[in-house]
Enzyme design. Sequence first.
Site, short mmCIF file in Angstrom:
data_model
loop_
_atom_site.label_atom_id
_atom_site.label_comp_id
_atom_site.label_asym_id
_atom_site.label_seq_id
_atom_site.Cartn_x
_atom_site.Cartn_y
_atom_site.Cartn_z
N ALA A 66 7.80 22.39 75.17
CA ALA A 66 9.11 21.86 74.78
C ALA A 66 9.23 20.45 75.35
O ALA A 66 8.52 20.10 76.30
CB ALA A 66 10.21 22.75 75.34
N GLU A 108 3.51 29.06 72.60
CA GLU A 108 4.44 29.98 71.92
C GLU A 108 4.42 29.74 70.41
O GLU A 108 4.51 30.67 69.61
CB GLU A 108 5.86 29.82 72.48
CG GLU A 108 5.96 30.34 73.91
CD GLU A 108 7.34 30.12 74.51
OE1 GLU A 108 7.77 28.95 74.58
OE2 GLU A 108 7.98 31.12 74.89
N GLU A 128 5.64 27.23 82.49
CA GLU A 128 7.09 27.02 82.71
C GLU A 128 7.51 27.30 84.14
O GLU A 128 8.44 26.68 84.65
CB GLU A 128 7.90 27.90 81.75
CG GLU A 128 7.98 27.39 80.32
CD GLU A 128 6.80 27.79 79.44
OE1 GLU A 128 5.76 28.22 79.99
OE2 GLU A 128 6.91 27.68 78.20
N1 3HC Z 1 8.11 17.01 77.75
C1 3HC Z 1 8.35 15.70 77.84
N2 3HC Z 1 7.46 14.82 78.37
C2 3HC Z 1 6.29 15.32 78.79
C3 3HC Z 1 5.98 16.69 78.70
C4 3HC Z 1 6.95 17.56 78.14
N3 3HC Z 1 6.74 18.86 78.01
N4 3HC Z 1 4.75 16.88 79.19
C5 3HC Z 1 4.29 15.68 79.57
N5 3HC Z 1 5.22 14.73 79.32
C6 3HC Z 1 5.10 13.29 79.55
C7 3HC Z 1 4.96 12.94 81.00
O1 3HC Z 1 6.20 12.81 81.62
C8 3HC Z 1 4.19 11.65 80.94
O2 3HC Z 1 5.10 10.65 80.60
P1 3HC Z 1 4.90 9.16 81.16
O3 3HC Z 1 3.58 8.71 80.64
O4 3HC Z 1 6.06 8.43 80.64
O5 3HC Z 1 4.90 9.31 82.65
C9 3HC Z 1 3.27 11.83 79.74
O6 3HC Z 1 3.86 12.89 78.98
C10 3HC Z 1 1.86 12.22 80.09
O7 3HC Z 1 1.90 13.32 80.99
P2 3HC Z 1 0.87 13.42 82.20
O8 3HC Z 1 0.85 12.15 82.96
O9 3HC Z 1 1.19 14.66 82.93
O10 3HC Z 1 -0.52 13.52 81.41
P3 3HC Z 1 -1.78 14.42 81.72
O11 3HC Z 1 -2.75 14.10 80.66
O12 3HC Z 1 -2.18 14.31 83.13
O13 3HC Z 1 -1.31 15.94 81.53
C11 3HC Z 1 -0.21 17.78 80.46
C12 3HC Z 1 -0.91 16.40 80.29
C13 3HC Z 1 -1.23 18.80 80.99
C14 3HC Z 1 0.30 18.18 79.13
C15 3HC Z 1 0.93 17.64 81.50
O14 3HC Z 1 1.75 16.55 81.11
C16 3HC Z 1 1.81 18.84 81.63
O15 3HC Z 1 1.45 19.76 82.32
N6 3HC Z 1 2.98 18.82 80.98
C17 3HC Z 1 3.97 19.86 81.10
C18 3HC Z 1 3.60 21.06 80.30
C19 3HC Z 1 4.71 22.08 80.42
O16 3HC Z 1 5.22 22.34 81.46
N7 3HC Z 1 5.05 22.67 79.27
C20 3HC Z 1 6.12 23.62 79.24
C21 3HC Z 1 7.41 22.92 78.98
S1 3HC Z 1 8.81 23.99 79.07
C22 3HC Z 1 8.75 24.87 77.63
O17 3HC Z 1 7.87 24.69 76.84
C23 3HC Z 1 9.89 25.82 77.42
C24 3HC Z 1 9.65 26.72 76.26
O18 3HC Z 1 9.13 27.93 76.73
C25 3HC Z 1 10.91 27.00 75.52
#
Ligand code: 3HC
Length: 680
Positions: A66, A108, A128
């Site tokens: 998300a 998902e 998450e």
């Molecule tokens: N939403 C918004 N922005 C995000 C994001 C997300 N889910 N995931 C990453 N970003 C952004 C980061 O803030 C970063 O922004 P910036 O360049 O402006 O600083 C950019 O994307 C790149 O991220 P990383 O520096 O972390 O890049 P990496 O290549 O090192 O890692 C990744 C990539 C493994 C995808 C890592 O970003 C990550 O783990 N992201 C979070 C994944 C996550 O937690 N997903 C679950 C979200 S909650 C959800 O999905 C709820 C649902 O169940 C309803």
Amino acid sequence: MIALTDKVTYSVEDGVAVLTVDNPPVNALSQGVRQGIKDGVERALEDPAVAAVLLHCAGRTFIAGADITEFASVPQGPDFHAVLAVMENARKPIVAAIHGTALGGGLETALCCHYRVAVEDARFGLPEVNLGLLPGAGGTQRLPRLVGVEKAVDMVVSGNPIRAAEALELGLIDALVTGDLRAQALAFARDAAARGELPRVRDRQDKLAVEPGYFDQVRAAIARKTRGFLAPELNIQCIEAAVSQPFDEGLATEAKLFRQALASPESAAQQYFFFAERQAAKVPGLPKDTPERPINRVGIIGAGTMGGGIAMNMANAGIPVTVVEMSDAALQRGLGVVRKNYENTARKGRISEGDVQARMDLFTGSLDLADLADCDLVIEAVFENMAVKKEIFTKLDAIAAPNAILASNTSALNLNEIAAVTTRPESVIGLHFFSPANVMKLLEVVRGDKTAPDVIQTCMRFAKRIGKVPVLVGVCHGFVGNRILFQRQALEGATPAHIDEVLYEFGLPMGPFQMSDLAGLDIGWSKETSTGSTVSERLCELGRFGQKSGAGYYDYDEQRNRTPAAVAVELFEEFAAKQGITRREIGDEEILDRLLLPMINEGARILEEGIASRASDIDVVYVYGYGWPVYRGGPMHYANSLGLAEVRARLERYRGKTGDAAFEPAALLVELAEKGGSFT
Ligand code: 3HC
């Protein structure tokens, strides 16, 4: 090709509708992505020329979740659940083509496709929990139906992703392809259309059985590690619901618990911290395209605890490392400790025996600084003594390659003074690792007055390459220095055990007295020079050096279990009487305030002086360097949540009560409190 939204395109190729998501950097499920996927699937279902749908992503990854930035704003349609329902109930097969990371809402989404095809280096996870959340769009109900309950629990509680080979074995994906993912997934989709089946994950029941008592065993097993966090427990409750409730009821349970998690202060703190960590990597005023110096070989001076730990980071990242020591005995001892560490990791199954040797092969030991001539980065990690460091940097300056970066691991000495002995202060920087250096994620990158932008850029990027979280700081004396305040509280009437307990309950790994006992009370103490002027010195005079001697502020048994030592309390009573301090009962709240408020205050001073660029950087330092619980976000986030006017008022109250200048509110704090502002 049709643009359905600015983030999703639609084309039909040989009877397959191809939906391409293009929402850099990580294809998060922003509003335009949800809308595009929903519109695309609906269009494909109505199009008689289409027999199947392929969902894939442009750029470096499949959908990584998300869009976290949307959580704090008013939700915009379409609702994610509605998108997924359209997909799952589609009467034409939908295939997800996965590369990069399918995480959270991304996984998902894939779970609502009929099939999943991936390349070998793809990863799959529901992380998450790391944001204080749980998968809120059916992930906890669908994942166990494919991979089994135990694996699903492991994935949602740890947040760790799995690799494609394991995903295939578990049944999370249907095919693993090499080469052109898009082309092969298209072929897969055409075959699926020909077969005419529409398998839905929600209909599976065969992997949902568990032994009675299983979930309680999980809770007991993770209790220590997840202490203070809310989300791990909520994730477990969701998987329990997957096992015990019909699918739609399970979904409703998940939705209810998701709302609970999303509204919690823990999740707010963890989401804040997610961005704080990423923000820290960006240096204000340093353009993104600042050049980097190549780093192919690293030199480390000193093979002690710090040097050895730092060197391990290099080998773990596959970077050859030359380690220089003064004597062969010290070198062999240092390399021996490194090997032992790797062997222990291999015994725990985290790396293979082959990895141990492969990493050791990256080490070159030497007794001659001249062997550092081919290193692109040299990190000095000898003990904290300015004269010694100056001598080393003078020699290094004459030896090192012209473009090499010269770094010091000093935690307290003035980097500018060290840089000044070289002919290239622009190439000198501080790289302050935290002990144990191969474990702790924080790396303070200390910028000297003359450190060049490309050197800063190189080190910030290099930190990420070796798995560290870098925070750029200016030259200063380190952040800690609150010990004296604990001592003061103990003099006023709190017992060491009580102080430790309050801080442990707050979420720190241990309190200050336990920490002192662990580190050793005799650091910097000697019998000959002891004046017995502090409780700690008196304890040392009694042979109580902490854990290593079986006694300190606590008494320890053979297994190092501790009980509060009466003698420590008596010493505090004696010192209090001598200093005319009236002892009284001190409550939990005051103990906590008197620890945390000076930290916040110090943070404000660090900002004032420009030592750190932003408040969130300070939080990253405290969480990754000092064990501050991430579900509280860090001291500056905590201060914002208390309200800065409140923080100021409390500081002033303790200033009056104790007379201690550490409670004098910093000017920045006063200014922000008056404006009704916050640190971030
Ligand atoms: N939403 C918004 N922005 C995000 C994001 C997300 N889910 N995931 C990453 N970003 C952004 C980061 O803030 C970063 O922004 P910036 O360049 O402006 O600083 C950019 O994307 C790149 O991220 P990383 O520096 O972390 O890049 P990496 O290549 O090192 O890692 C990744 C990539 C493994 C995808 C890592 O970003 C990550 O783990 N992201 C979070 C994944 C996550 O937690 N997903 C679950 C979200 S909650 C959800 O999905 C709820 C649902 O169940 C309803």
